[in-house]
Motif scaffolding. Structure first.
Motif, PDB file in Angstrom:
ATOM      1  N   TYR A   6       0.820  -1.176   0.000  1.00 58.30           N
ATOM      2  CA  TYR A   6       0.000   0.000   0.000  1.00 58.30           C
ATOM      3  C   TYR A   6       0.858   1.231   0.000  1.00 58.30           C
ATOM      4  O   TYR A   6       1.981   1.227   0.449  1.00 58.30           O
ATOM      5  CB  TYR A   6      -0.931   0.024   1.228  1.00 58.30           C
ATOM      6  N   VAL A   8       1.430   5.127   1.247  1.00 62.67           N
ATOM      7  CA  VAL A   8       1.053   6.002   2.322  1.00 62.67           C
ATOM      8  C   VAL A   8       0.199   7.107   1.751  1.00 62.67           C
ATOM      9  O   VAL A   8       0.274   7.432   0.578  1.00 62.67           O
ATOM     10  CB  VAL A   8       2.296   6.573   2.995  1.00 62.67           C
ATOM     11  N   THR A 183       0.098  -3.884   1.569  1.00 62.60           N
ATOM     12  CA  THR A 183      -1.306  -3.706   1.915  1.00 62.60           C
ATOM     13  C   THR A 183      -1.682  -4.561   3.120  1.00 62.60           C
ATOM     14  O   THR A 183      -2.553  -4.181   3.907  1.00 62.60           O
ATOM     15  CB  THR A 183      -2.210  -4.046   0.727  1.00 62.60           C
ATOM     16  N   GLU A 185       0.131  -5.133   5.785  1.00 65.03           N
ATOM     17  CA  GLU A 185       0.486  -4.337   6.959  1.00 65.03           C
ATOM     18  C   GLU A 185      -0.554  -3.240   7.194  1.00 65.03           C
ATOM     19  O   GLU A 185      -1.005  -3.005   8.321  1.00 65.03           O
ATOM     20  CB  GLU A 185       1.870  -3.719   6.786  1.00 65.03           C
ATOM     21  N   TYR A 186      -0.930  -2.567   6.116  1.00 63.82           N
ATOM     22  CA  TYR A 186      -1.928  -1.502   6.229  1.00 63.82           C
ATOM     23  C   TYR A 186      -3.246  -2.030   6.784  1.00 63.82           C
ATOM     24  O   TYR A 186      -3.821  -1.451   7.721  1.00 63.82           O
ATOM     25  CB  TYR A 186      -2.167  -0.858   4.862  1.00 63.82           C
ATOM     26  N   TYR A 187      -3.743  -3.125   6.215  1.00 57.81           N
ATOM     27  CA  TYR A 187      -5.030  -3.659   6.657  1.00 57.81           C
ATOM     28  C   TYR A 187      -5.011  -3.978   8.151  1.00 57.81           C
ATOM     29  O   TYR A 187      -5.935  -3.608   8.888  1.00 57.81           O
ATOM     30  CB  TYR A 187      -5.389  -4.923   5.875  1.00 57.81           C
ATOM     31  N   LEU A 189      -3.108  -2.858  10.511  1.00 59.31           N
ATOM     32  CA  LEU A 189      -2.878  -1.712  11.393  1.00 59.31           C
ATOM     33  C   LEU A 189      -3.990  -0.664  11.319  1.00 59.31           C
ATOM     34  O   LEU A 189      -4.224   0.048  12.295  1.00 59.31           O
ATOM     35  CB  LEU A 189      -1.541  -1.050  11.048  1.00 59.31           C
ATOM     36  N   GLU A 190      -4.668  -0.587  10.183  1.00 59.50           N
ATOM     37  CA  GLU A 190      -5.591   0.536   9.976  1.00 59.50           C
ATOM     38  C   GLU A 190      -7.062   0.158   9.829  1.00 59.50           C
ATOM     39  O   GLU A 190      -7.927   0.992  10.080  1.00 59.50           O
ATOM     40  CB  GLU A 190      -5.159   1.320   8.725  1.00 59.50           C
ATOM     41  N   GLU A 191      -7.354  -1.063   9.424  1.00 56.50           N
ATOM     42  CA  GLU A 191      -8.745  -1.437   9.182  1.00 56.50           C
ATOM     43  C   GLU A 191      -9.347  -2.124  10.410  1.00 56.50           C
ATOM     44  O   GLU A 191      -8.837  -3.164  10.848  1.00 56.50           O
ATOM     45  CB  GLU A 191      -8.839  -2.372   7.973  1.00 56.50           C
ATOM     46  N   TRP A 194      -9.944  -5.845  10.471  1.00 58.47           N
ATOM     47  CA  TRP A 194      -8.745  -6.684  10.401  1.00 58.47           C
ATOM     48  C   TRP A 194      -7.994  -6.693  11.736  1.00 58.47           C
ATOM     49  O   TRP A 194      -6.865  -7.178  11.817  1.00 58.47           O
ATOM     50  CB  TRP A 194      -7.792  -6.182   9.315  1.00 58.47           C
ATOM     51  N   LYS A 195      -8.588  -6.205  12.783  1.00 56.87           N
ATOM     52  CA  LYS A 195      -7.875  -6.040  14.048  1.00 56.87           C
ATOM     53  C   LYS A 195      -7.483  -7.385  14.651  1.00 56.87           C
ATOM     54  O   LYS A 195      -8.301  -8.286  14.843  1.00 56.87           O
ATOM     55  CB  LYS A 195      -8.764  -5.283  15.052  1.00 56.87           C
ATOM     56  N   ASP A 199      -0.423  -6.519  17.526  1.00 56.84           N
ATOM     57  CA  ASP A 199      -0.005  -5.953  16.248  1.00 56.84           C
ATOM     58  C   ASP A 199       0.863  -6.943  15.470  1.00 56.84           C
ATOM     59  O   ASP A 199       1.627  -7.717  16.062  1.00 56.84           O
ATOM     60  CB  ASP A 199       0.791  -4.662  16.470  1.00 56.84           C
TER      61      ASP A 199
END
Length: 301
Positions: A6, A8, A183, A185-187, A189-191, A194-195, A199
């Motif tokens: 992904y 930034v 992506t 990593e993004y999902y 950490l941010e979605e 997807w928690k 971490d």
């Protein structure tokens, strides 16, 4: 690799990710013979036949198609090589040879940090296109241009053989490894959907992530399903892809932002898709059909 990577959301953020050990990385370049006709992507060693004249692809360097990628790129650029000169096969390698052949050019490959590719930090006058398993995202389109998509990819779960992941709740309890700036990593950490319960552990490249899996430092590596299928196929049964999460991701080649050559390369890439070249390469290099891997559902948000 990575792929599902992904971008930034801001240039400042991209610079932050790009600073992770990549600023001093020395680029390595290799030249591939492109005398073979389109569809035959084998570059015979020692063959010095000049490429035939082809489409005017307006290369940044006369007589050369300048390609950048981020290594390693298992099954897309060799296996685990980090030196472009050692690579003679792979989905994107063969695509690059075919594109160069269509242009009547030799193909030169340069290795660059993935974060720099997706953040638009590679000098526009130093390359023609990048093939590096890069997921097309709106955020990345702010700093780079993409080709027509040539590959569909969801997020695969690679584990040691015998490890079961029945649902997302089971995944959430595991130690998850990802590649930095992807992506995946993004999902995680941010979605919200997807928690995980902890971490994910981020690694600079897939070699490090897969080594951590083999050493038991993580329980699962999450990256594009086809990339993980290739790793599983190379493991002699030690690893397997037990599930995937649907994301609807697609790979595209990268062009410098505002490049006028996009339509030229788009036409060549679409032609390689339509004539069956790209599907044949995917079938050749991947150890399984991504469509055969079961999907696990995300929890309701």
């Amino acid at each position: 690799m990575k792929i599902r990577r992904y971008a930034v959301l801001t240039i400042a953020g991209a610079l932050l990710f790009g600073a992770c050990g990549s600023d001093e990385k020395k680029a390595e370049t290799t030249t591939a013979d492109t005398a073979a006709p389109v569809g035959d992507t084998t570059a015979p060693a020692g063959d010095t036949t000049a490429p035939a004249a082809g489409i005017d692809c307006k290369p940044v360097k006369a007589g050369v198609l300048s390609v950048v990628t981020s290594l390693p790129g298992p099954n897309f650029w060799g296996t685990d090589e980090a030196d472009p000169s050692e690579i003679k096969s792979g989905i994107e390698y063969d695509m690059a040879v075919a594109i160069a052949t269509a242009c009547g050019l030799e193909m030169q490959v340069r290795n660059e940090p993935f974060e720099a590719l997706t953040a638009g930090q590679i000098a526009a006058d130093s390359y023609d296109l990048s093939l590096s398993q890069v997921t097309i995202t709106d955020a990345r389109k702010e700093v780079i241009d993409f080709s027509v998509p040539y590959f569909k990819s969801d997020q695969g779960l690679l584990v040691k053989a015998g490890t079961a992941i029945a649902d997302f709740a089971a995944l959430a309890d595991l130690k998850v490894g990802v590649q930095v700036a992807t992506t995946a990593e993004y999902y995680f950490l941010e979605e919200p959907s997807w928690k995980l319960n902890s971490d994910p552990q981020s690694f600079p490249d897939l070699i490090a992530a897969y080594a951590a899996l083999n050493a038991g430092q993580v329980d699962v590596v999450v990256i594009d399903t086809p990339i993980n299928l290739g790793q599983a196929a190379a493991s002699d049964g030690a690893l397997e892809v037990v599930g995937q999460i649907s994301t609807g991701e697609e790979y595209g080649a990268i062009y410098p932002k505002g490049s006028e050559k996009g339509p030229i390369f788009d036409g060549i890439i679409q032609g390689l898709i339509d004539d069956g070249t790209v599907p044949a390469l995917i079938a050749k290099y991947l150890g399984g059909d991504p469509g055969s891997v079961p999907f696990i559902a995300l929890p309701a948000s």
